[in-house]
Design an enzyme around this catalytic site. Structure first.
Site, PDB file in Angstrom:
ATOM      1  N   ASP A   1      -6.969 -16.214 -19.400  1.00  0.00           N
ATOM      2  CA  ASP A   1      -7.062 -14.906 -20.028  1.00  0.00           C
ATOM      3  C   ASP A   1      -8.554 -14.597 -20.086  1.00  0.00           C
ATOM      4  O   ASP A   1      -9.399 -15.493 -19.978  1.00  0.00           O
ATOM      5  CB  ASP A   1      -6.411 -14.881 -21.410  1.00  0.00           C
TER       6      ASP A   1
HETATM    7  C1  BGC Z   1      -5.437  -9.785 -22.434  1.00  0.00           C
HETATM    8  C2  BGC Z   1      -4.678  -9.979 -21.153  1.00  0.00           C
HETATM    9  C3  BGC Z   1      -5.181  -9.028 -20.120  1.00  0.00           C
HETATM   10  C4  BGC Z   1      -6.672  -9.241 -19.935  1.00  0.00           C
HETATM   11  C5  BGC Z   1      -7.293  -8.312 -18.920  1.00  0.00           C
HETATM   12  C6  BGC Z   1      -6.944  -9.851 -22.221  1.00  0.00           C
HETATM   13  O1  BGC Z   1      -7.616  -9.488 -23.368  1.00  0.00           O
HETATM   14  O2  BGC Z   1      -5.044 -10.749 -23.379  1.00  0.00           O
HETATM   15  O3  BGC Z   1      -3.300  -9.792 -21.374  1.00  0.00           O
HETATM   16  O4  BGC Z   1      -4.485  -9.180 -18.926  1.00  0.00           O
HETATM   17  O5  BGC Z   1      -7.323  -9.009 -21.166  1.00  0.00           O
HETATM   18  O6  BGC Z   1      -7.313  -7.012 -19.382  1.00  0.00           O
END
Ligand code: BGC
Length: 737
Positions: free
Chosen positions: A265
């Site tokens: 993530d």
């Molecule tokens: C989120 C993810 C997301 C990523 C990219 C993170 O903060 O938890 O679900 O895909 O950001 O935007």
């Protein structure tokens, strides 16, 4: 002269060699098996090039190998549509004018269809949009289990039951990946709350892990064949999930034999050594801490960048580690960016809007539909009966594709509930806002631009003169609502809606409540409101889908993918105090263990406001008696259970016939019953179908922690067949020997 000849000879032979190298470039040849291409590409790469593959080069892309013509990987959120283009190195929007997408319903709505075919349509369509936008990975779908109704991201997930989520996630992935766009299942694992999401250390039993929290991820990988997976922000048993030996090495890559890529993530990596050894492949984020601070263009400072390269060179880290990571990343590239046979995709097509509307219509749940004085129920709404219909509520006009965090969408079209109702009932429809909230901002609450007392008073005044009120409220995508990075503060409806509904009821009891939310809400007014619809976040076709359900052009057939508790303390995670939710700031103990959702309500005899699997129709279904073909089974034998289901009402409708299994006696605690199969059938008025299920050993098993295996203890079992987890229509007993 002689020298000249030598030079020419060398030049020619070099040319031939490089030509040969070109001809033998197996990695460029689509007709070669992917594994041969991976091996070939790897053999041509320098160590530096291999390491480069493991980190981001921009907010949403990771490096390729420019020298070899191997392209970078482009990613996008996910999961309800393809997010607008983001700037190279910050979260700002790129302000393109060609990236307004179709918004598909939120995943809770998809789960509420209880129809895997809807998942297949969804995955294919959203994959076509991603492909058209030149994406190689779509960051989704999410299958974290619904543990608490306060979790700000439940709307992006598929409910509280591992079996339902498993059945629904697989076709989404297959449909998406048929476009040559990888799914990235998230957030693996145990990211069941947003409070302290970056650090909270989840402690739970092996049984809870294997029986409740892992099955949907396993299905996504093993049955769905997902090409990538996203590690979550939290810790699990002391290690961050993005480089977690248990989750990634032992379970994902060991037990499930995953051959794809683990992506962090954004900013989820914290340590080079752990990232090298504990299963991480691609590190995403931006800036040194991955999210917001540190020096600009710090990609070389990522945990898997320079520090990793140095460690490989000085022997701290084995070469096998980088060969494994690079192979996985190359495999992903050959499956996506370098797959010349993938289709071109399509964007905001009529087919996609139809898909979005159909899924929304199948997912909307009719929670309650009674008449006040034993008259006809209000729904389906006969417009001719009313002179004036007053629509009240901000959600009737609010764009609910905006906000919510990373799943935010810039859409070409979003039909509001008000517009949908106006299209059906024309001038009869009047609108007043009633309540208001502020703009959706990710990390803080913003005050509304209105005087909310005046809105409230005006709505009550107008309600007194209306024939019918349609209240359209619920949650929204603001901070502390259905939004990433924070949890809800309570189960109550926000922005004064409870008070407003109560005051409206004082002057007019003829009311339909339509709730848009991805979470359960408290309904202290439920006894006084005759009809309630749970409409989730339906996406681009929101208003049309809601209006079609309200008029009865579409008969509702959605069923709840999670329980709605009467009050927060009735939910399992909230029954054990702060250590069970949200934790003590360092760790959190899943004390309810396997008793999540209806497993808790059933076993502890705590009635839900609306139980898991509940959802009404405008027709009625009569279930006959379930019959089993055997009284006992052993080994790999299966028992066939059949049950007649008849539409005894006046309109065509769909019913989800649900099968639960209960273990009568066991050496460990087991829930009263667990969902093990379901079928959605369509019946014309008067039509009857015999629904048939097969039950085998697998449906009877629990996870034995000592043996670290799924086992079944011989003895008596019950098959419960019903229309919800509490509306059981027939029971069959049998014995497993
Ligand atoms: C989120 C993810 C997301 C990523 C990219 C993170 O903060 O938890 O679900 O895909 O950001 O935007």
């Amino acid at each position: 002269m002689k020298m000249k000849f030598v030079y020419v000879a060398i030049a020619i032979s070099l040319g031939v060699v490089s030509l040969k190298a070109q001809q033998k470039a197996v990695y460029l040849d689509d007709n070669q098996p992917i594994e041969a291409r991976v091996k070939d590409a790897l053999s041509r790469m320098t160590l530096e090039e291999k390491v480069k593959l493991c980190t981001a080069q921009s907010k949403f892309s990771s490096h390729g190998v420019p020298r070899l013509g191997i392209p970078e990987i482009w990613m996008s959120d996910g999961p309800h549509g393809v997010r607008e283009e983001i700037l190279w190195d910050s979260w700002g929007n790129a302000e393109w004018t060609n990236d307004s997408c179709t918004a598909f319903p939120a995943l809770t709505c998809l789960a509420a269809t209880w129809n895997p075919q809807m998942s297949a349509i969804y995955g294919k369509a959203v994959g076509e949009e991603a492909r058209y936008r030149r994406k190689d990975i779509l960051l989704g779908p999410g299958v974290n289990i619904y543990r608490t109704p306060l979790n700000g991201r439940n709307f992006e997930y598929m409910g509280e039951d591992p079996y339902l989520a498993s059945k629904m996630v697989v076709p989404y992935i297959k449909g998406l990946q048929s476009n040559g766009v990888a799914a990235c299942v998230k957030h693996y694992a145990l990211n069941n709350q947003e409070v302290w999401r970056g650090s909270i250390d989840v402690q739970l039993s092996d049984r809870a892990l294997y029986e409740i929290y892992l099955p949907a991820f396993k299905a996504a990988i093993v049955e769905g064949g997902s090409w990538s997976i996203m590690g979550s922000y939290n810790k699990v048993r002391g290690q961050h999930a993005c480089h977690n030996d248990l989750l990634l090495n032992k379970i994902l890559k060991g037990e499930w034999k995953f051959d794809g890529c683990v992506v962090t993530d954004w900013g989820g990596a914290h340590d080079t050594k752990e990232a090298v050894f504990n299963g991480l492949d691609i590190e995403m984020g931006s800036y040194t801490n991955g999210l917001s601070s540190g020096k600009k263009f710090a990609y070389d400072d990522y945990y898997l960048a320079s520090a990793y390269l140095k460690g490989l060179k000085d022997g701290t880290y084995p070469m096998s580690s980088i060969d494994d990571k690079a192979s996985r990343i190359l495999r992903l590239i050959f499956r996506t960016a370098m797959n010349r046979n993938r289709p071109w995709g399509s964007f905001t097509s009529d087919e996609h809007y139809n898909a979005a509307r159909t899924i929304a219509e199948e997912g909307i749940v009719l929670l309650k539909n009674e008449s006040a004085k034993k008259k006809e129920a209000i729904l389906p709404l006969n417009g001719n009966k009313y002179r004036s219909i007053l629509v009240v509520g901000e959600n009737a006009i609010r764009r609910l594709t905006e906000g919510g965090g990373s799943s935010v969408l810039k859409v070409k079209k979003e039909v509001s509930p008000l517009a949908g109702l106006q299209a059906k009932f024309g001038d009869k429809v009047k609108y007043t806002m009633g309540y208001a909230s502020g703009k959706p901002v990710y990390d803080r609450e913003v005050a509304p631009d209105f005087n909310t007392d005046s809105l409230h008073a005006e709505a009550v005044k107008q309600a007194a003169n209306a024939d019918l009120i349609i209240f359209v409220g619920g949650l929204n995508k603001n901070n502390f609502q259905d939004c990433e990075n924070a949890d809800r503060k309570s189960l109550a409806l926000p922005f004064g809606q409870t008070e407003l509904i109560n005051d409206l009821l004082k002057v007019n009891k003829n009311m339909v409540v339509v709730l848009l939310s991805g979470n359960a809400v408290e309904m202290p007014w439920i006894k006084n409101v005759p009809s309630v619809l749970q409409a989730w976040y339906p996406g681009s076709e929101s208003g049309n889908a809601i209006a079609n359900i309200i008029t009865g052009e579409v008969n509702p057939s959605g069923k709840l993918p999670f329980s709605f508790p009467v009050k927060l303390e009735d939910n399992a995670a909230h029954s054990f105090g702060a250590i069970a939710y949200p934790g003590d700031g360092v760790k959190e103990e899943y004390k309810e263990d396997i008793l999540v959702g209806y497993r808790w309500h059933d076993t502890k005899k705590i009635p839900a406001l609306f139980p898991f699997g509940h959802g009404l129709s405008y027709t009625q279904f009569k279930y006959g008696k379930a019959i089993a073909d055997k009284k006992d089974i052993s080994g790999t034998e299966e028992i066939t259970v059949t049950i007649p289901v008849k539409n005894v009402g006046n309109v065509k409708g769909k019913e989800v016939v649900q099968l639960y299994i209960g273990d009568e006696k066991c050496s460990v605690i087991r829930p009263v019953k667990e969902l093990k199969d379901f079928q959605k059938i369509e019946l014309a008025p008067g039509e009857e179908k015999i629904v048939s299920f097969k039950v085998g050993k697998d449906a009877l098993k629990f996870f034995n922690e000592t043996l670290h295996d799924w086992v079944v203890e011989p003895g008596a079992f019950k098959v419960y067949i019903g229309s919800s987890s509490t509306d059981i229509r027939s029971i069959v007993n049998f014995v497993f020997n």
